[in-house]
Write a protein that holds these residues in place. Structure first.
Motif, PDB file in Angstrom:
ATOM      1  N   ASP A 158       0.835  -1.209   0.000  1.00 14.69           N
ATOM      2  CA  ASP A 158       0.000   0.000   0.000  1.00 14.69           C
ATOM      3  C   ASP A 158       0.866   1.253   0.000  1.00 14.69           C
ATOM      4  O   ASP A 158       0.597   2.208  -0.740  1.00 14.69           O
ATOM      5  N   TRP A 159       1.933   1.231   0.828  1.00 13.33           N
ATOM      6  CA  TRP A 159       2.804   2.408   0.901  1.00 13.33           C
ATOM      7  C   TRP A 159       3.518   2.637  -0.434  1.00 13.33           C
ATOM      8  O   TRP A 159       3.602   3.775  -0.913  1.00 13.33           O
ATOM      9  N   VAL A 160       4.025   1.571  -1.045  1.00 14.25           N
ATOM     10  CA  VAL A 160       4.735   1.695  -2.318  1.00 14.25           C
ATOM     11  C   VAL A 160       3.802   2.188  -3.415  1.00 14.25           C
ATOM     12  O   VAL A 160       4.159   3.064  -4.202  1.00 14.25           O
ATOM     13  N   GLN A 161       2.583   1.642  -3.445  1.00 14.65           N
ATOM     14  CA  GLN A 161       1.636   2.036  -4.490  1.00 14.65           C
ATOM     15  C   GLN A 161       1.203   3.493  -4.316  1.00 14.65           C
ATOM     16  O   GLN A 161       1.030   4.216  -5.294  1.00 14.65           O
ATOM     17  N   ARG A 162       1.029   3.918  -3.064  1.00 19.25           N
ATOM     18  CA  ARG A 162       0.648   5.322  -2.831  1.00 19.25           C
ATOM     19  C   ARG A 162       1.762   6.274  -3.237  1.00 19.25           C
ATOM     20  O   ARG A 162       1.519   7.321  -3.825  1.00 19.25           O
ATOM     21  N   ARG A 163       2.985   5.892  -2.923  1.00 24.68           N
ATOM     22  CA  ARG A 163       4.113   6.801  -3.172  1.00 24.68           C
ATOM     23  C   ARG A 163       4.571   6.786  -4.619  1.00 24.68           C
ATOM     24  O   ARG A 163       4.977   7.819  -5.165  1.00 24.68           O
ATOM     25  N   PHE A 164       4.535   5.601  -5.247  1.00 27.19           N
ATOM     26  CA  PHE A 164       5.067   5.489  -6.606  1.00 27.19           C
ATOM     27  C   PHE A 164       4.014   4.983  -7.599  1.00 27.19           C
ATOM     28  O   PHE A 164       4.375   4.456  -8.650  1.00 27.19           O
ATOM     29  N   GLY A 165       2.742   5.115  -7.251  1.00 24.57           N
ATOM     30  CA  GLY A 165       1.672   4.537  -8.064  1.00 24.57           C
ATOM     31  C   GLY A 165       1.716   4.955  -9.522  1.00 24.57           C
ATOM     32  O   GLY A 165       1.552   4.127 -10.425  1.00 24.57           O
ATOM     33  N   ASP A 166       1.938   6.253  -9.777  1.00 21.39           N
ATOM     34  CA  ASP A 166       1.961   6.734 -11.161  1.00 21.39           C
ATOM     35  C   ASP A 166       3.084   6.097 -11.965  1.00 21.39           C
ATOM     36  O   ASP A 166       2.918   5.770 -13.147  1.00 21.39           O
ATOM     37  N   ARG A 167       4.221   5.910 -11.341  1.00 28.48           N
ATOM     38  CA  ARG A 167       5.363   5.342 -12.047  1.00 28.48           C
ATOM     39  C   ARG A 167       5.225   3.828 -12.225  1.00 28.48           C
ATOM     40  O   ARG A 167       5.868   3.240 -13.092  1.00 28.48           O
ATOM     41  N   LEU A 168       4.409   3.207 -11.380  1.00 29.05           N
ATOM     42  CA  LEU A 168       4.272   1.753 -11.421  1.00 29.05           C
ATOM     43  C   LEU A 168       3.111   1.276 -12.278  1.00 29.05           C
ATOM     44  O   LEU A 168       2.908   0.074 -12.403  1.00 29.05           O
ATOM     45  N   THR A 169       2.368   2.197 -12.884  1.00 26.24           N
ATOM     46  CA  THR A 169       1.198   1.801 -13.661  1.00 26.24           C
ATOM     47  C   THR A 169       1.561   0.837 -14.774  1.00 26.24           C
ATOM     48  O   THR A 169       0.925  -0.211 -14.948  1.00 26.24           O
ATOM     49  N   ARG A 170       2.602   1.150 -15.513  1.00 27.35           N
ATOM     50  CA  ARG A 170       3.007   0.294 -16.624  1.00 27.35           C
ATOM     51  C   ARG A 170       3.545  -1.038 -16.123  1.00 27.35           C
ATOM     52  O   ARG A 170       3.277  -2.097 -16.695  1.00 27.35           O
TER      53      ARG A 170
END
Length: 231
Positions: free
Chosen positions: A114-126
């Motif tokens: 949850d923390w990683v997705q909140r912080r880097f969610g935009d970069r992790l979409t792909r």
């Protein structure tokens, strides 16, 4: 502080306590090749008298070592071959390592995702989209190539959207060849002088090619279908 945060802190404290105890009390001395060779006869005698107890204890120990990423998995795998022989050893190690990896995956997902997705969610979409579409093929390749530490794979894939069921069966399939190699080496424990050299460069190359083949085949098939549609 929320209730969920408190639960996560308790889980972190529980895991940290186990890992700290491993190093604080120098438990690593019980997971060395020399200790295994010196204690093999005693363990075999115990196994002859209490086979179910020894098998069950070994299974739980292997799960704990894998789930907590303790630096003892290689010796514990060799012990499976030394105590149980090739076939029983392979079965026990295969399922124990898979269960331990699944628990490590869940720990990573529960504590960090949850923390990683909140912080880097935009970069992790792909990345998330790629894992959802072809993650099983990437995971299979990573599992087959012994140069990637298992705890890193468990942690990183736990941060992705991959389903636990997919992660479990692909991990068991991908880890199986190396499991056979290590358990078989443990069966020949008396001939081992060190842990280095258990996997030769040619064997690592073979595992790599085996892991890359399904991914390459899928890519080639996708390219062919795209050409057909465009044509």
């Amino acid at each position: 502080m929320s209730r969920g945060t408190i639960k996560k802190l308790l889980v972190v404290a529980f895991i940290a306590g186990f890992v700290a105890a491993y190093f604080l009390f120098d438990l690593g001395r019980f997971f060395s090749l020399d200790y295994l060779k010196a204690s093999r006869d005693g363990f075999l005698s115990l196994y002859d008298r209490h086979p179910v107890l020894v098998l069950g204890s070994y299974f739980l120990l292997y799960v704990a070592v894998t789930a907590l990423a303790l630096p003892a998995a290689t010796v514990v795998t060799l012990a499976g071959g030394a105590l149980f022989g090739l076939w029983v050893g392979v079965v026990v190690v295969s399922f124990a390592s898979t269960l331990g990896a699944a628990l490590a995956f869940l720990i990573s997902r529960y504590l960090l995702r949850d923390w990683v997705q909140r912080r880097f969610g935009d970069r992790l979409t792909r990345v998330n989209r790629g894992i959802a579409e072809e993650g099983a093929f990437y995971l299979f390749t990573l599992r087959l190539v012994p140069i990637f530490p298992f705890f890193v794979i468990n942690t990183v894939i736990g941060l992705t959207p991959m389903r636990l069921s997919t992660y479990t069966w692909v991990s068991q399939l991908g880890m199986f060849p190396a499991t056979v190699v290590y358990v078989n080496a443990g069966k020949e424990l008396g001939r081992l002088d060190s842990l280095s050299g258990l996997l030769s460069p040619s064997l690592i190359a073979a595992f790599t090619l085996l892991g890359l083949f399904p991914l390459a085949a899928r890519k080639a098939l996708g390219w062919y279908r795209q050409r057909r549609r465009n044509g």
